[in-house]
Design an enzyme around this catalytic site. Sequence first.
Site, PDB file in Angstrom:
ATOM      1  N   HIS A 193       0.828  -1.207   0.000  1.00  0.00           N
ATOM      2  CA  HIS A 193       0.000   0.000   0.000  1.00  0.00           C
ATOM      3  C   HIS A 193       0.858   1.251   0.000  1.00  0.00           C
ATOM      4  O   HIS A 193       0.520   2.258  -0.613  1.00  0.00           O
ATOM      5  CB  HIS A 193      -0.916  -0.011   1.228  1.00  0.00           C
ATOM      6  N   GLU A 437     -11.273 -10.540 -22.695  1.00  0.00           N
ATOM      7  CA  GLU A 437     -10.082 -10.732 -21.863  1.00  0.00           C
ATOM      8  C   GLU A 437      -9.800 -12.203 -21.587  1.00  0.00           C
ATOM      9  O   GLU A 437      -8.868 -12.547 -20.881  1.00  0.00           O
ATOM     10  CB  GLU A 437     -10.203  -9.929 -20.563  1.00  0.00           C
ATOM     11  N   ASP A 461      -5.915  -9.161 -18.281  1.00  0.00           N
ATOM     12  CA  ASP A 461      -6.337 -10.554 -18.118  1.00  0.00           C
ATOM     13  C   ASP A 461      -6.051 -11.384 -19.361  1.00  0.00           C
ATOM     14  O   ASP A 461      -5.703 -12.560 -19.253  1.00  0.00           O
ATOM     15  CB  ASP A 461      -7.828 -10.627 -17.767  1.00  0.00           C
ATOM     16  N   CYS A 508      -8.543  -1.360 -22.979  1.00  0.00           N
ATOM     17  CA  CYS A 508      -8.512  -0.654 -21.699  1.00  0.00           C
ATOM     18  C   CYS A 508      -7.548  -1.288 -20.695  1.00  0.00           C
ATOM     19  O   CYS A 508      -7.555  -0.933 -19.523  1.00  0.00           O
ATOM     20  CB  CYS A 508      -9.919  -0.556 -21.107  1.00  0.00           C
TER      21      CYS A 508
HETATM   22  C1  PEP Z   1      -7.996  -6.012 -18.026  1.00  0.00           C
HETATM   23  O1  PEP Z   1      -8.090  -7.175 -17.638  1.00  0.00           O
HETATM   24  O2  PEP Z   1      -7.197  -5.629 -18.911  1.00  0.00           O
HETATM   25  C2  PEP Z   1      -8.837  -4.951 -17.441  1.00  0.00           C
HETATM   26  C3  PEP Z   1      -8.875  -3.742 -17.931  1.00  0.00           C
HETATM   27  O3  PEP Z   1      -9.546  -5.284 -16.341  1.00  0.00           O
HETATM   28  P1  PEP Z   1      -8.922  -5.430 -14.867  1.00  0.00           P
HETATM   29  O4  PEP Z   1      -7.505  -4.954 -14.911  1.00  0.00           O
HETATM   30  O5  PEP Z   1      -9.804  -4.605 -13.994  1.00  0.00           O
HETATM   31  O6  PEP Z   1      -9.057  -6.893 -14.626  1.00  0.00           O
HETATM   32 MG    MG Z   2      -9.772  -7.812 -16.431  1.00  0.00          MG
END
Ligand code: PEP
Ligand code: MG
Length: 598
Positions: A193, A437, A461, A508
């Site tokens: 953290h 993902e 992911d 993303c």
């Molecule tokens: C991802 O898996 O790329 C994603 C944007 O989701 P998270 O990182 O929240 O699993």
């Molecule tokens: Mg994800």
Amino acid sequence: MSLMFSGIGVSRGLAIGEIHVLRRDGINVEARELEKSEVTDEVRRLRRAIKAARAQLHATRDSIPKDAPSDVSAFIDSHLLMLDDNALAQTPIDIIKAERINAEAALKQQQQALVSVFEAMDDAYIATRIDDVNQVISLIQQTLSGGVDPLVDSDTWKGRIVVADDLTPADTIIMQNHGVAGFVTEQGGQLSHTAILARSLGIPAVVGLHKVRTYLKSGEVVTLNGNSGLLIADPTEEHISQIKLQQREARKAARELSSLIDQASVTQDGVELGLWANIEVDDDVKALKRVNANGVGLFRTEFMFMNREDAPTEQEHFKEYSKILRALKGAPLTIRTIDLGSDKMTQSMHEEGPLAHNPAMGLRGIRLALAELALFVPQLRAILRASAKGPVRILIPMLTNRAEIRQVRALLEEVKAALDEEGIAYDPDIQLGGMIEVPAAAIAASAFAEELDFLSIGTNDLIQYTLAIDRIDDQVHYLYDPLHPAVLQLIRSVIQAGRDADIPVTLCGEMAGDPDVVRVLLALGLTEFSMPPKLLLAVKQVLIQSKVSRLKPLGQKLINAADVEGQQHVLKLMNKTLEPKAEKKKTSAKTRTRKTNA
Ligand code: PEP
Ligand code: MG
């Protein structure tokens, strides 16, 4: 003579200054047997110490600057919650009474018990909880000993670099208030953290420098490099001038970036780009506004479930989404439905222990949502209600098959019908998108695209599942390769599937926020990027200096590269600047030295 120490750079930035070596890890706990008549007083003494520790944390919380990211106070809140937990507020008292030992010894006993429970769970997140237990208990021990924390006490630390055994999130805030230039710890890792906070607050930091205090004394001058993880004691004049030069360049680069805020997001050959923000709490919209992002490409709603015992109600969801929409003033909001499980566990999920033997492949994301309608339906109702107040899109995490899309669509229709009956407004044409993902979803993306209004590639992911490596396991982190040909081919085919179906495709995952690899994504055909707002301008700078027509053939070369050297060669060609020759050298040097930390 200069001495060089190498640790883990967890928060980028450079610092030069005198160090202050902090020594407070040596609270010596001696067990003492109590007379029966002493027990009540000892219990009172412990209660008073916990109260004092709480007051100290509240005071720190109150001193957090108003514009600090909201996760800063969340870390202090988690320590406050621990102080109220029976495991700390009650069990040590029971031990004092049952074993008739002093408060310090009872606390130590409970500390050992808690740490061994956590140690038995082999999980990177849990490891950070051990730090929390140790930090909160050491705060109570400190107040029991009547000592004044040297950190709270000091007002002469401006510009200094603090060197400590370990530091708590509260310490990080106190140090920020004192104006420290950076910090170094012997313990800690990327996920602690304190490291996350240092990044949020922009304090250069290096952790994991074991036994460094043995070699250093307060007052010595050092240089600290939060990018490379290097600490250099007694640096040469030449090295200090180099660091000063790099600091000036970093300040200049930051100024240059802010001049891009209002520039159009278009490549050199006229390809229009969408630059979106990933947000986790409503407060993040401020950062999004500062960089003029198109809107929210990913709102991770899991944070609403953290640090609380129960799930948020429909009204709480609705209030949060409405607040964000008000702040966005007409810009679109993509709300990802709950993606709980695996690396995103709520407090109660943690208390119940790991969900499954292999949680990343277990009941997470949309699987969990469809199995727990009491969590999911209030969220869907709230999203629909919010859609009457501004442009909202729904994004489903962890899709694996088309049946899940159909189940969500059917559920949405039920919720819409119920809202109609209740006379509640919503956007009847609300768009439904899916996170791609899971490799299966990426391979079958064309089929998914037929049933969805947009796709969003979650590379964090997708890389984890494609390469079979746990994204939070440090031991296999070296295998986490966003440029693996399998990953690149999957990304390219998802983008193509979206194009064939004429629906937008956003990416993303972390890749979209990495200036070193965004040209690769452009080469694969991506035009919509969603990332943490603070990375957006650096990404924009690279993208608007790119030519898609030049990058496309290099994309195929990168996929075909036979080895890492070949890959690096193509990447270098891709990242070559488009500036005139005189500028060329400067920019490529910058590209070479850049290394991501977080
Ligand atoms: C991802 O898996 O790329 C994603 C944007 O989701 P998270 O990182 O929240 O699993
Ligand atoms: Mg994800």
